[in-house]
Design an enzyme around this catalytic site. Structure first.
Site, short mmCIF file in Angstrom:
data_model
loop_
_atom_site.label_atom_id
_atom_site.label_comp_id
_atom_site.label_asym_id
_atom_site.label_seq_id
_atom_site.Cartn_x
_atom_site.Cartn_y
_atom_site.Cartn_z
N TYR A 78 0.80 -1.22 0.00
CA TYR A 78 0.00 0.00 0.00
C TYR A 78 0.83 1.27 0.00
O TYR A 78 0.33 2.34 -0.33
CB TYR A 78 -1.00 -0.01 1.15
CG TYR A 78 -2.25 -0.79 0.80
CD1 TYR A 78 -2.49 -2.04 1.35
CD2 TYR A 78 -3.14 -0.30 -0.15
CE1 TYR A 78 -3.61 -2.78 0.98
CE2 TYR A 78 -4.27 -1.03 -0.52
CZ TYR A 78 -4.49 -2.27 0.05
OH TYR A 78 -5.59 -2.99 -0.33
N ASP A 104 -9.11 -33.91 3.14
CA ASP A 104 -10.07 -34.60 2.26
C ASP A 104 -9.35 -35.73 1.55
O ASP A 104 -8.14 -35.68 1.31
CB ASP A 104 -10.61 -33.63 1.19
CG ASP A 104 -11.56 -32.60 1.76
OD1 ASP A 104 -11.80 -31.58 1.08
OD2 ASP A 104 -12.06 -32.82 2.89
#
Lengths: 390, 399
Positions: A132, A271
């Site tokens: 930024y 998973d």
């Protein structure tokens, strides 16, 4: 079922004893980090600048050589460490006289300057702050993130030693208390809410925990489910942590820190699909991109608790909860099977070959098809009790 | 030129009483002949008895014609000798660097692509292209105006532009360039003052070309042959400081127009010559009759040339803005450092006394190494090519 039920941690305690005996502990890496003083970091940056000035003094075009962090050819596997960068790895040359690369050259120099000033003034900034401060030059946060890691690799200095912090995305909960560098006391024992993984893992001290194991959870959804089901109470004492998918460096550092401090088994709950297995491999063996810092990031002792492909058959998970493998899954699975670290994991290989044969995958949530509370009340406790890990 | 017509007619009749064009000689047979006997030579010598003509002007016109001829027939060495009273004017027209241009439906032409621009001092020996690289444009069919048809001009007429940018800086991809002049000429005719070409800037879309403007300046140069010359209006420089240190390389664009005529009923040499005279006479009408298509063709060629210039400008801007960051970051590190050895090494490297001088010195050096980045190209005519200044095939896009 409660945590005080006798025999729940028998297998885990056995595993722990085995791990402590067999796995090499590497205190040297801790010392390595302390040894890189701020003066040395400044000196390494000054050498880069001097190189540029010297080139220009000879009317030569300055070039920056960045180690190639994306090539498998630049990494080798060590079972005690994981994937680590080779000493003579190939480099990518960033030229200052080419319109296509000059902007990157400038971005790198700018970040060198920012780091130089941070280290010199002993202050810290996040990668977001850096972005930024000059959005026009950098264009995106991703550019800053990538360049900071490139510089870390180039200078052979961990990112946190460059005084550049990253906001962590991971969460942690369970039997764990510690102090942050600024003295803040963090208590992860609140059952219903998780604590964000610290952005300054190196500054953590006074870790207190009686946890029997750490469980890495692949997804935030599963992590939240475990929190909701009071998993840490039921399987107390334990710690659960999630990197919310592909883990960031801080989450990996935290897992490593817990291993180094507590020497307790680290399990992975992912998973039953190639993506989940790959995420588990990142925790265990590291990634190509961060291979230059493997010593601090990998935990080779990670065990695969679930969801195993063999669990799907054994538990007779309903077929409608199973998903056929896509072409991409198959390619990923084949690629994983060819990775150098799989040869030392025959049980993992078997599980992955089973997935190849059955051509199906499943998420952890598929266990809810058996019973809503199956995961927390049946599956995980039995797995932990009876040593159902590979 | 019109005044010379009777003279030329007499000349033609005495030289070619009954001639017809013969088939082109077989190149292999020709080579065999020239290997044995040397190059073919043609001696054309004539004496003017009519003193009405201004000899100086005549000499200039002949020289201009030969210059034009030589540009598009570069393999022919020409020796001109002009005697007037006791004075003799001589000139050799030998082309240093040639390039073959393959045109549509025409035999290949050998162009003079020699560039006379001297390389800047910073350019190393053997790193400057002394020639150009012709770019062939698309063929544009032309309609014959009724006036010309009435006089016997029939058949098919077309025009094909060939552009040549000079000097060639292809080996310096980072060098900013600035097109300053455009010269348009016919490869086989000498253009008289032409309203078509004088008015051309008004019909070109300068905005589309990214130009501030084009101004016609008629210009006759014995070296470059006559043609229409246009000055390109330049964008005023926004940063006066920048102006002095980043002067772009000035380039001029030569646009050759190859006019081709074919008529199956014209087989005698005399017919061909008469056709040429007609075309030259009605050239202005032909151009006006095909204003839109000719202007569009010229616009396209200019656009292609300027596309490359604009690309260089954008690259320059990228390099310049990045250079600012590179320099400011480097100087900041040196200025902030408490490491005396490091600071001394930097200052000594650049042979300066303080960081202020270091900044200026690094800036100049970086500008130099990036602007003059040299990327050798086999196709360029660098110094080592002088011994073999043979042609290379022109490409469709070579900028």
């Amino acid at each position: 079922m409660g945590s005080c039920e006798a025999g729940l941690f028998t297998e885990i305690d056995k595993l722990r004893a085995e791990l402590v005996n067999n796995v090499e502990v590497m205190p040297g890496c801790q010392r390595d980090e302390e040894e890189i003083t701020y003066r040395e970091i400044l000196s390494r940056i000054e050498n880069v600048i001097l190189g540029i000035v010297t080139s220009l003094s000879k009317d030569e075009n300055p070039v920056l050589a960045l180690p190639n962090r994306s090539s498998w050819a630049n990494v080798s596997f060590d079972s005690a460490i994981g994937l680590q960068m080779n000493s003579g790895s190939s480099v990518t040359s960033i030229r200052s006289d080419s319109p296509s690369s000059v902007r990157k050259f400038a971005q790198i120099l700018k970040i060198f300057l920012v780091i130089y000033k941070l280290v010199q003034s002993n202050s810290y900034a996040t990668k977001r702050d850096i972005y930024y401060n000059n959005t026009q030059l950098f264009g995106s946060q991703k550019t800053v993130d990538s360049i900071v890691d490139d510089i870390s690799c180039m200078l052979k200095v961990p990112r946190r030693s460059l005084h550049v912090m990253a906001t962590s995305k991971g969460l942690i909960s369970g039997d764990l208390c510690y102090l942050e560098e600024d003295g803040t006391r963090v208590d992860c024992r609140s059952g219903s809410a998780a604590v964000a993984v610290s952005s300054n893992i190196g500054g953590i001290r006074n870790i207190v925990s009686s946890a029997k194991f750490v469980m890495i959870v692949e997804k935030d959804a599963t992590f939240q489910r475990l929190l909701d089901d009071d998993f840490c109470e039921k399987l107390s004492p334990c710690i659960i942590i999630t990197g919310k998918g592909v883990p960031d460096v801080n989450s990996r550092l935290m897992v490593r820190k817990l291993w180094d401090t507590l020497h307790i088994p680290i399990f992975a709950l992912v998973d039953a699909d190639p993506h989940g297995i790959e995420i588990m491999c990142i925790y265990k063996y590291g990634s190509v991109a961060m291979s230059f810092e493997a010593h601090n990031l990998t935990v080779p002792s990670v065990m695969w608790l679930g969801l195993l492909p063999s669990d799907l058959q054994r538990l007779r998970v309903p077929e409608d909860a199973l998903i056929p493998l896509t072409k991409r899954d198959e390619n990923k699975l084949s690629s994983l099977l060819k990775r150098p670290y799989l040869t030392s994991q025959p049980d993992w290989q078997k599980e992955m070959e089973l997935m190849q044969q059955t051509q199906v995958k499943a998420e952890i949530q598929s266990l809810a098809a058996i019973a809503p509370d199956f995961l927390t009340n049946i599956y995980l406790p039995n797995k932990l009790r009876y040593g159902g890990w590979v | 030129m019109e005044a010379l017509q009777p003279v030329l007619t007499d000349l033609k009749e005495s030289m070619f009483p009954c001639m017809w064009p013969s088939p082109q000689p077989d190149p292999e047979e020709l080579c065999a002949f020239t290997d044995l006997y040397g190059s073919l030579r043609l001696l054309l010598s004539f004496q003017m008895k009519d003193e009405r003509f201004n000899s100086t002007e005549l000499c200039a016109r002949i020289e201009a014609f030969l210059d034009t001829f030589s540009l598009a027939n570069a393999k022919i060495n020409i020796h001109l000798k002009f005697k007037l009273n006791q004075q003799t004017f001589q000139r050799d027209l030998r082309v240093k660097i040639k390039s073959t241009v393959v045109l549509a439906n025409q035999p290949s032409r050998i162009l003079d692509v020699t560039c006379s621009t001297q390389p800047p001092e910073c350019v190393k020996k053997g790193c400057w292209c002394q020639g150009g690289h012709p770019v062939i444009g698309g063929m544009v069919p032309l309609s014959i105006p009724p006036k010309a048809m009435d006089q016997g001009l029939f058949g098919e007429l077309s025009i094909q532009p060939v552009t040549l940018l000079s000097p060639c800086v292809l080996q310096y991809p980072n060098l900013a360039t600035q097109l300053t002049h455009i010269k348009i000429s016919f490869a086989n005719f000498i253009i008289s003052p032409s309203t078509f070409f004088q008015n051309l800037p008004a019909h070109l879309d300068c905005q589309e070309l990214g130009l501030h403007g084009l101004h016609c300046s008629s210009f006759k140069d014995h070296v470059h042959s006559s043609g229409m010359v246009y000055t390109v209006e330049q964008e005023p420089c926004k940063d006066p400081e920048q102006e002095s240190s980043l002067l772009p390389m000035q380039q001029s664009l030569r646009l050759y127009l190859f006019l081709q005529h074919s008529d199956p009923f014209n087989c005698h040499l005399s017919d061909l010559m008469a056709t040429e005279v007609l075309i030259e006479h009605y050239l202005e009408d032909i151009l006006n009759n095909n204003r839109q298509s000719v202007t569009k063709a010229l616009q396209t060629e200019l656009q292609n040339t300027l596309k490359a210039q604009n690309r260089r400008k954008k690259d320059q801007e990228k390099l310049r803005s990045a250079a600012e960051v590179i320099l400011s970051s480097s100087i900041s590190v040196v200025s902030c450092s408490s490491n005396v050895d490091f600071r001394t090494a930097c200052l000594n490297s650049m042979k300066v006394r303080d960081t202020h001088d270091l900044s200026a010195s690094l800036r100049e050096s970086l500008r130099r190494v990036t602007s003059w980045k040299f990327t050798p190209r086999d196709r360029c005519h660098s110094a080592q090519m002088e011994e073999h200044p043979e042609s290379d095939d022109a490409t469709r896009r070579e900028i």
